[in-house]
Design a protein around this motif. Structure first.
Motif, PDB file in Angstrom:
ATOM      1  N   UNK A 218     -17.121  25.597  16.744  1.00 39.57           N
ATOM      2  CA  UNK A 218     -17.532  25.703  15.459  1.00 39.57           C
ATOM      3  C   UNK A 218     -18.180  24.411  15.284  1.00 39.57           C
ATOM      4  N   UNK A 219     -18.177  24.049  14.062  1.00 39.10           N
ATOM      5  CA  UNK A 219     -18.990  22.785  14.042  1.00 39.10           C
ATOM      6  C   UNK A 219     -18.438  21.465  14.032  1.00 39.10           C
ATOM      7  N   UNK A 220     -16.803  21.392  14.332  1.00 42.66           N
ATOM      8  CA  UNK A 220     -16.136  20.353  14.676  1.00 42.66           C
ATOM      9  C   UNK A 220     -15.464  20.286  15.983  1.00 42.66           C
ATOM     10  N   UNK A 221     -14.943  21.530  16.447  1.00 43.31           N
ATOM     11  CA  UNK A 221     -14.095  21.521  17.638  1.00 43.31           C
ATOM     12  C   UNK A 221     -14.687  22.735  18.393  1.00 43.31           C
ATOM     13  N   UNK A 222     -14.397  22.591  19.746  1.00 42.32           N
ATOM     14  CA  UNK A 222     -14.157  23.791  20.553  1.00 42.32           C
ATOM     15  C   UNK A 222     -12.866  24.234  20.982  1.00 42.32           C
ATOM     16  N   UNK A 223     -12.774  25.159  21.592  1.00 40.01           N
ATOM     17  CA  UNK A 223     -11.307  25.836  22.026  1.00 40.01           C
ATOM     18  C   UNK A 223     -11.366  26.201  23.437  1.00 40.01           C
ATOM     19  N   UNK A 224     -10.566  25.510  23.941  1.00 42.35           N
ATOM     20  CA  UNK A 224     -10.479  25.686  25.377  1.00 42.35           C
ATOM     21  C   UNK A 224      -9.163  26.388  26.059  1.00 42.35           C
ATOM     22  N   UNK A 225      -9.255  27.086  27.131  1.00 44.39           N
ATOM     23  CA  UNK A 225      -7.891  27.370  27.546  1.00 44.39           C
ATOM     24  C   UNK A 225      -7.629  26.510  28.974  1.00 44.39           C
ATOM     25  N   UNK A 226      -6.236  26.344  29.208  1.00 45.50           N
ATOM     26  CA  UNK A 226      -5.815  25.540  30.352  1.00 45.50           C
ATOM     27  C   UNK A 226      -4.471  26.135  30.866  1.00 45.50           C
ATOM     28  N   UNK A 227      -4.515  26.369  32.254  1.00 46.94           N
ATOM     29  CA  UNK A 227      -3.379  27.267  33.008  1.00 46.94           C
ATOM     30  C   UNK A 227      -2.573  26.145  33.520  1.00 46.94           C
ATOM     31  N   UNK A 228      -1.438  26.089  33.569  1.00 50.24           N
ATOM     32  CA  UNK A 228      -0.497  25.237  34.276  1.00 50.24           C
ATOM     33  C   UNK A 228       0.805  25.666  34.574  1.00 50.24           C
ATOM     34  N   UNK A 229       1.765  25.078  35.029  1.00 49.00           N
ATOM     35  CA  UNK A 229       2.990  25.449  35.231  1.00 49.00           C
ATOM     36  C   UNK A 229       3.892  25.212  34.055  1.00 49.00           C
ATOM     37  N   UNK A 230       4.727  26.144  33.924  1.00 51.61           N
ATOM     38  CA  UNK A 230       5.297  26.499  32.787  1.00 51.61           C
ATOM     39  C   UNK A 230       6.258  25.166  32.420  1.00 51.61           C
ATOM     40  N   UNK A 231       6.796  24.717  33.367  1.00 50.65           N
ATOM     41  CA  UNK A 231       7.892  23.709  33.250  1.00 50.65           C
ATOM     42  C   UNK A 231       7.272  22.504  32.806  1.00 50.65           C
ATOM     43  N   UNK A 232       5.887  22.049  33.116  1.00 51.03           N
ATOM     44  CA  UNK A 232       5.164  21.036  32.655  1.00 51.03           C
ATOM     45  C   UNK A 232       4.701  21.016  31.225  1.00 51.03           C
ATOM     46  N   UNK A 233       4.745  22.256  30.452  1.00 50.47           N
ATOM     47  CA  UNK A 233       4.125  22.495  29.448  1.00 50.47           C
ATOM     48  C   UNK A 233       3.987  21.451  28.258  1.00 50.47           C
ATOM     49  N   UNK A 234       5.233  21.042  28.172  1.00 46.46           N
ATOM     50  CA  UNK A 234       5.711  20.127  27.129  1.00 46.46           C
ATOM     51  C   UNK A 234       5.271  18.736  27.349  1.00 46.46           C
ATOM     52  N   UNK A 235       5.096  18.181  28.657  1.00 43.58           N
ATOM     53  CA  UNK A 235       4.748  17.042  28.946  1.00 43.58           C
ATOM     54  C   UNK A 235       3.221  17.053  28.776  1.00 43.58           C
ATOM     55  N   UNK A 236       2.386  18.190  29.116  1.00 41.08           N
ATOM     56  CA  UNK A 236       1.070  18.262  28.759  1.00 41.08           C
ATOM     57  C   UNK A 236       0.665  18.081  27.498  1.00 41.08           C
TER      58      UNK A 236
END
Length: 374
Positions: A218-236
């Motif tokens: 949109x005018x301010x942001x872009x939406x991206x996906x990223x895939x990773x191991x579930x156990x490091x999601x909070x740290x990410x």
């Protein structure tokens, strides 16, 4: 259609016909473009002088209330028609155009028996309009509640990516969710997209390389996906926030998405249904309020004429629709026909000043007040 009318009464010395003829003649000769109509008032029950004086104190306040409710409903009709884009329909009272109802006014004996005390008629009119105004508030609150819910949903769907609902932007194939892997959604400032693409793989361990894909911008942001191991999601999430990237909580559910769509469709249908019923109610209620207001005006002109000219009732009441440029001339004609010896008193500086400020002060040697249709 004129939007402003004067309702006036002139004292009659003999019969009403000669005075009416003289008034017509002078209007036609000196202000021929000014419409003039008889305002027919039946023989109402006079009562005592004290009762008339007491009633007179309440007439101005009640008139302001009736006028305000009439205008409130009219504005509501205009707002509803503007929102829906519907073609405006002419407002009517008992099937008659509003201006015609005023200029051809006929007292409704069945609804307002002329033998009833004037205060009883006035109180009945006031009470009925109060009920209509209360009904309007309830109906309008119900309609506005649905509108508010729809507006809240629309804001979620049309706001920036930092706050809007993402369900319409994400497809099932964009999301991986397994025992070990998870796909997160990152809201990245537009000016930081290069930084995101260069750094997302190193924000924590166990990020799937080249897994980020842009879904929307949109005018301010872009939406991206990223895939990773579930156990490091909070740290990410933590390291992303430190870098200025927002990780939006999102769980794809086709059932929830369908539920939101059904809710939206129902609200749209409810809004259209409520708008249609409210508009129809306003058309009907406007006619009822306007009719009540005109009967009130008839009582008012009658009561004020008795107090001004005395008994027995002998006055000519009429409706005038003057153009602004003709007002002084019409006032002069009416004053000349009022045959008032104390006309100087009625044009005292104080009263003339109050009238100039828009008050409903009768600074004339005859009874006169204004009806604004708009």
């Amino acid at each position: 259609m004129a939007s402003r009318y004067w309702v006036v009464s002139l004292p009659v010395k003999d019969s009403a016909s000669p005075l009416w003829n003289r008034l017509q003649d002078q209007i036609s000769r000196h202000s021929f473009d000014t419409p003039l109509y008889r305002f027919s008032i039946p023989n109402l029950r006079v009562g005592t002088l004290d009762s008339l004086l007491s009633l007179s104190d309440d007439l101005l306040k009640s008139n302001s209330f009736l006028e305000s409710v009439s205008h409130k409903i009219r504005r509501q009709i205009e707002d509803l028609e503007r929102v829906s884009g519907a073609e405006s329909n002419a407002l009517t009272v008992d099937g008659v155009p509003v201006d015609s109802y005023l200029t051809r006014f006929v007292w409704d004996e069945a609804k307002y028996p002329t033998m009833s005390p004037l205060k009883e008629i006035v109180d009945g009119i006031h009470s009925s309009v109060v009920k209509i105004e209360d009904d309007l508030k309830v109906r309008l609150a119900e309609y506005n509640n649905v509108r508010s819910q729809l507006n809240a949903i629309n804001r979620k769907q049309s706001g920036s990516l930092a706050v809007r609902d993402l369900s319409s932007l994400v497809k099932p194939e964009d999301i991986i969710s397994s025992e070990h892997l998870i796909t997160l959604l990152a809201v990245v400032p537009k000016y930081s997209q290069k930084d995101w693409l260069a750094s997302y793989e190193t924000l924590t361990n166990y990020v799937v390389p080249r897994s980020s894909k842009k879904l929307f911008e949109d005018n301010e942001y872009a939406l991206y996906t990223v895939t990773l191991f579930r156990r490091v999601a909070d740290n990410f999430r933590t390291t992303s926030r430190e870098k200025g990237f927002q990780i939006r909580d999102f769980e794809y559910s086709s059932e929830a998405q369908e539920g939101r769509k059904q809710e939206m469709d129902k609200l749209v249908q409810d809004q259209e249904s409520l708008r249609g019923s409210l508009l129809q109610w306003c058309y009907t209620s406007y006619g009822e309020v306007f009719s009540s207001w005109m009967h009130f005006c008839a009582v008012r002109i009658f009561a004020e004429s008795i107090l001004r000219y005395g008994l027995p009732p002998s006055f000519l009441s009429c409706v005038v629709a003057p153009a602004t440029k003709s007002e002084k001339k019409i006032r002069s004609i009416l004053e000349g026909l009022s045959d008032a010896a104390n006309s100087t008193f009625w044009k005292s500086e104080d009263e003339a000043g109050m009238a100039g400020l828009g008050g409903d002060v009768d600074g004339h040697p005859y009874v006169s007040f204004t009806i604004n249709l708009l």
